[in-house]
Design a protein around this motif. Sequence first.
Motif, PDB file in Angstrom:
ATOM      1  N   THR A  26       0.869  -1.177   0.000  1.00 48.37           N
ATOM      2  CA  THR A  26       0.000   0.000   0.000  1.00 48.37           C
ATOM      3  C   THR A  26       0.901   1.221   0.000  1.00 48.37           C
ATOM      4  OG1 THR A  26      -1.651  -1.201   1.277  1.00 48.37           O
ATOM      5  CG2 THR A  26      -1.871   1.188   1.175  1.00 48.37           C
ATOM      6  N   SER A  27       0.833   2.024  -1.088  1.00 54.18           N
ATOM      7  CA  SER A  27       1.786   3.128  -1.276  1.00 54.18           C
ATOM      8  C   SER A  27       1.061   4.460  -1.320  1.00 54.18           C
ATOM      9  CB  SER A  27       2.577   2.929  -2.579  1.00 54.18           C
ATOM     10  OG  SER A  27       3.185   1.655  -2.615  1.00 54.18           O
ATOM     11  N   ARG A  28       1.705   5.480  -0.723  1.00 53.62           N
ATOM     12  CA  ARG A  28       1.152   6.834  -0.771  1.00 53.62           C
ATOM     13  C   ARG A  28       2.249   7.826  -1.103  1.00 53.62           C
ATOM     14  NH1 ARG A  28      -1.376   8.161   4.849  1.00 53.62           N
ATOM     15  NH2 ARG A  28      -2.514   6.308   4.204  1.00 53.62           N
ATOM     16  N   ASP A  29       1.851   8.936  -1.715  1.00 47.68           N
ATOM     17  CA  ASP A  29       2.774   9.975  -2.165  1.00 47.68           C
ATOM     18  C   ASP A  29       3.261  10.791  -0.968  1.00 47.68           C
ATOM     19  OD1 ASP A  29       4.154  11.996  -3.353  1.00 47.68           O
ATOM     20  OD2 ASP A  29       2.517  12.684  -4.646  1.00 47.68           O
ATOM     21  N   ILE A  30       4.591  10.826  -0.760  1.00 47.42           N
ATOM     22  CA  ILE A  30       5.156  11.619   0.357  1.00 47.42           C
ATOM     23  C   ILE A  30       6.137  12.656  -0.184  1.00 47.42           C
ATOM     24  CG2 ILE A  30       4.860   9.757   2.026  1.00 47.42           C
ATOM     25  CD1 ILE A  30       7.878   9.198   1.740  1.00 47.42           C
ATOM     26  N   SER A  31       5.923  13.080  -1.434  1.00 43.50           N
ATOM     27  CA  SER A  31       6.849  14.041  -2.034  1.00 43.50           C
ATOM     28  C   SER A  31       6.898  15.342  -1.254  1.00 43.50           C
ATOM     29  CB  SER A  31       6.439  14.318  -3.488  1.00 43.50           C
ATOM     30  OG  SER A  31       6.468  13.127  -4.246  1.00 43.50           O
ATOM     31  N   GLU A  32       5.724  15.836  -0.834  1.00 43.23           N
ATOM     32  CA  GLU A  32       5.687  17.098  -0.095  1.00 43.23           C
ATOM     33  C   GLU A  32       6.440  16.963   1.221  1.00 43.23           C
ATOM     34  OE1 GLU A  32       1.742  18.457   0.368  1.00 43.23           O
ATOM     35  OE2 GLU A  32       1.356  18.737  -1.775  1.00 43.23           O
ATOM     36  N   ARG A  33       6.250  15.823   1.884  1.00 42.73           N
ATOM     37  CA  ARG A  33       6.946  15.638   3.157  1.00 42.73           C
ATOM     38  C   ARG A  33       8.449  15.606   2.953  1.00 42.73           C
ATOM     39  NH1 ARG A  33       5.734  10.225   6.286  1.00 42.73           N
ATOM     40  NH2 ARG A  33       7.593   9.477   5.212  1.00 42.73           N
ATOM     41  N   LYS A  34       8.914  14.923   1.898  1.00 47.86           N
ATOM     42  CA  LYS A  34      10.344  14.873   1.634  1.00 47.86           C
ATOM     43  C   LYS A  34      10.898  16.250   1.301  1.00 47.86           C
ATOM     44  CE  LYS A  34      11.769  10.677   2.203  1.00 47.86           C
ATOM     45  NZ  LYS A  34      12.899  10.378   3.112  1.00 47.86           N
ATOM     46  N   ALA A  35      10.095  17.013   0.505  1.00 47.07           N
ATOM     47  CA  ALA A  35      10.543  18.362   0.163  1.00 47.07           C
ATOM     48  C   ALA A  35      10.661  19.226   1.415  1.00 47.07           C
ATOM     49  CB  ALA A  35       9.574  18.992  -0.835  1.00 47.07           C
ATOM     50  N   ALA A  36       9.665  19.047   2.322  1.00 47.67           N
ATOM     51  CA  ALA A  36       9.717  19.812   3.572  1.00 47.67           C
ATOM     52  C   ALA A  36      10.933  19.420   4.404  1.00 47.67           C
ATOM     53  CB  ALA A  36       8.436  19.583   4.371  1.00 47.67           C
ATOM     54  N   GLU A  37      11.267  18.110   4.437  1.00 45.22           N
ATOM     55  CA  GLU A  37      12.438  17.665   5.191  1.00 45.22           C
ATOM     56  C   GLU A  37      13.718  18.251   4.611  1.00 45.22           C
ATOM     57  OE1 GLU A  37      12.279  13.465   5.074  1.00 45.22           O
ATOM     58  OE2 GLU A  37      10.604  13.283   6.502  1.00 45.22           O
ATOM     59  N   GLU A  38      13.807  18.262   3.264  1.00 41.89           N
ATOM     60  CA  GLU A  38      14.998  18.834   2.647  1.00 41.89           C
ATOM     61  C   GLU A  38      15.104  20.326   2.937  1.00 41.89           C
ATOM     62  OE1 GLU A  38      14.726  17.894  -1.462  1.00 41.89           O
ATOM     63  OE2 GLU A  38      15.073  15.738  -1.200  1.00 41.89           O
ATOM     64  N   GLU A  39      13.950  21.010   2.907  1.00 40.36           N
ATOM     65  CA  GLU A  39      13.956  22.444   3.194  1.00 40.36           C
ATOM     66  C   GLU A  39      14.391  22.700   4.637  1.00 40.36           C
ATOM     67  OE1 GLU A  39      13.570  26.428   2.150  1.00 40.36           O
ATOM     68  OE2 GLU A  39      13.482  24.620   0.894  1.00 40.36           O
TER      69      GLU A  39
END
Length: 861
Positions: free
Chosen positions: A610-623
Amino acid sequence: MISQPRNKLSTTTFKQSDIQAFIRFHDLLQSVISASLSISSDEEFDASIATLLKQIGDEIEADRFCLFQKMEPEVGKKELQFRHLYEWCSINAKPSITEPMFQQVALEQAGLGRWLAALVKGESIQTLASEAPEQEQFFFQVIEAKSALAIPIFLDNSFWGFVAIEDNLKERNWTETEVSILKSLVCTLGISISYHKTQTGLNAIEKRFGLLVNSVGGIVWRFDPSRQVFTYVNDEAERLLGYPTDAWIEDTAFWPDHMHPDDSEEAFAFCQIEVEKGRNHELEYRMVAKDGHYVWLRDVVRCVKNEAGEVVELIGIMYDITAQKLAEAELTRSQLSLRQAQAIARIGSFEWNIKDNSVHWSEGLYTILGFDVDAFVPNFDRYMEIVHPEDREMFLGKIQATLNEGEPYDFEHRVCLANGQTGMLHCAGKVLFDDQKQPEKLLGVASDITHQKKIETEIRQLNEALEQRVDERTKDLEDALRLVQLEMEVRKKAEGALRESEKRYRMISENMSDKITIVGPEKRVRYISHSVKEMLGYNPHEIEGKDAFMMIWPEDQEYVHKGLTRLVEGESSVTISYRLKKKNGDPLWVESLARWLYMDDGSTDGILLTSRDISERKAAEEEMQKHLQKEKELNELKAKFISTASHQFRTPLASILSNVDLLEMLMNQTGRQGEKPIERISERIRGDIDRLVHLMDDILVLGRSDAAKTPFYPEQVDFSLLCEKVIQEVMATQQWKRKVELEVKGTPRPVVVDPKLIHNALSNILENAYKYSKDNHAPEMTLCFLSDRVKCIIKDYGVGILPADLPQLFQSFHRGQNVLDIEGNGLGLAIAKDFVDLHRGTIEVDSQPNVGTTFEIYLPT
């Protein structure tokens, strides 16, 4: 006739026949006693009594010998009834015990009320059938007797029953001697019967006691403190620990020798003290079982005392609490994990018991609000004092609505923190009701959103500033108003279309499910949900049947393979974060929960992801990482600047000081020594230089602290001696002859601190105490050694601190409004607090203007 009382027998003159009767009945009496003491079972006893009754009947030449026992009266009835226990009959009489009317006899109803009146008073009664009253004639006819003798039986001064002796062929008058002898014989017979019944009951009780102590679920024991030995241990001891019960009793040192080494000395000493004081007690300890493992026991001990109050025996039960101790340890670990998680997330929890108004806070909530766990006891009223005054009405309304309606609550409110600042909490929870549907408890969590609100406020202020600049720009462009209006209309239409588009997108996003993928044993995609189209751009038929690793970003394939390997090694589920390759070639960060897919027979049929998009979370972590790196670079730049500035300032100050020295030397050489104006100017220059150097030192120390580069070398020191050195050095620099005495409370012990940092912190606070209490009572210093920390108190009787200055007291360069005319730079307390914080300690201050100030420094030991 009714016989004379028993005590008159002692005055009777015995005949030769009486003496012979004594001898015969004495032998009978011995037979009764020996038989009753040697018989154990009920069957043997009944047979022996039948033999004895026959022997007595033959000896006294009677035709019937019957034994009756008094019964407890039935509810609602007063007359006594007697149970026909035993009977012997000669060949001249027929048995009466088998007759229903004689199995349970009420003497008054049988016309023998005269008999009952005599028997209960302890008097025997004998009657000839020919002389019996009319109401007794029926009785003699039924039993076919010519005469009868009834002798009472008393046990422990209580009427127990009677014996009836009957003659069927002749009338007999018993002499007083014979009656007295028969009374002794009958009384002994009654005692024997009662003894057997009592012994049988005791045997049953002992048997039930044995069953009871072996079924209580614990080790039941008895202990003789005078001989220091166990006198009894039940079978549960061998089942629980593996040692036979004889080992407990035979080995006088069994208990301490088989106890855990860490528990033995303390448990033994505790029990010894409690027994000496004669107090019942409980304790918990570990004992080593025969197979080597340890068993936790709760020992409940009771002291048995004699009439003098001395402990003569100990009895107790040892309960196995191993499972409870393991559960407590697991609970402690869980609570520690919860506290750590709450501390990281700045979240706290609370529970309000509405009925007794008691409140429990988690450590996270204490941390958020800044209160000391040991010093602050929360309840609803005290929390209302913490709620910001402007939010209290709203807060009460929300809570009351929850209590009345039972619905969960979710709202934000401001609080007054312990440091005087204002914070913002987001609270959520629910109410629990009792069996009467009344509110019983209020449970909830509170998260610290102060920083979030601060950012929102800054964004709002930026937006307002931006709008203001737009308005100003608009005024400058009045000549293009028509164009602007047209542009605004177009913009409104575009914004409307954008809002409509965002609305549709939000509806799709909120209803879009996660991507579901089933990977078969051959690592090929067996099924993929339609959400893959929105997530990666593929149609399901383009993926199904293909290699599952086709969609995974090449650099992440090995990581995903290792994660799935954990399933093979036995984990029930695995969470993996990695990148997928979209159809257009771009990467997409997803988080997948992988677990086995089982068939009906229990075998595995692939892996379900079961997969979900975490792109925003990763971008926030990088920021966030970028911001942290930037903040680190700024701190290092700040520290470098402060260090450079401090050294640059020292060079001209050293030059000025050397010029002052040169000026004084020239004055001496030219003979102008002693000119007062020049000397005063020279002294003033030197004083200013000393203050500037001191200021540069403080700034350099503060800069290192902000940059987290302060050298920290803790070691074990004599804290009392350290405080004495601080007092001596500070007093040596003061022009006022006021002496500080050090008062030490508690037992002094070494403390692990950095002596240089703590010396600096205490010196700054004590110098302030001198400086701000000029011409007043000397400052006081108290050192308290507590159980888990050390407390240093520095108190002065000076100008005090204004309430408005307390919140900024430890900020760099801050000085109180009432001490601006007193020399200082505002760095001493900031440095002192940084050094105490570096030791994970705390500083508390209490001050009243024109009364004085007290600082309390707490350091862990």
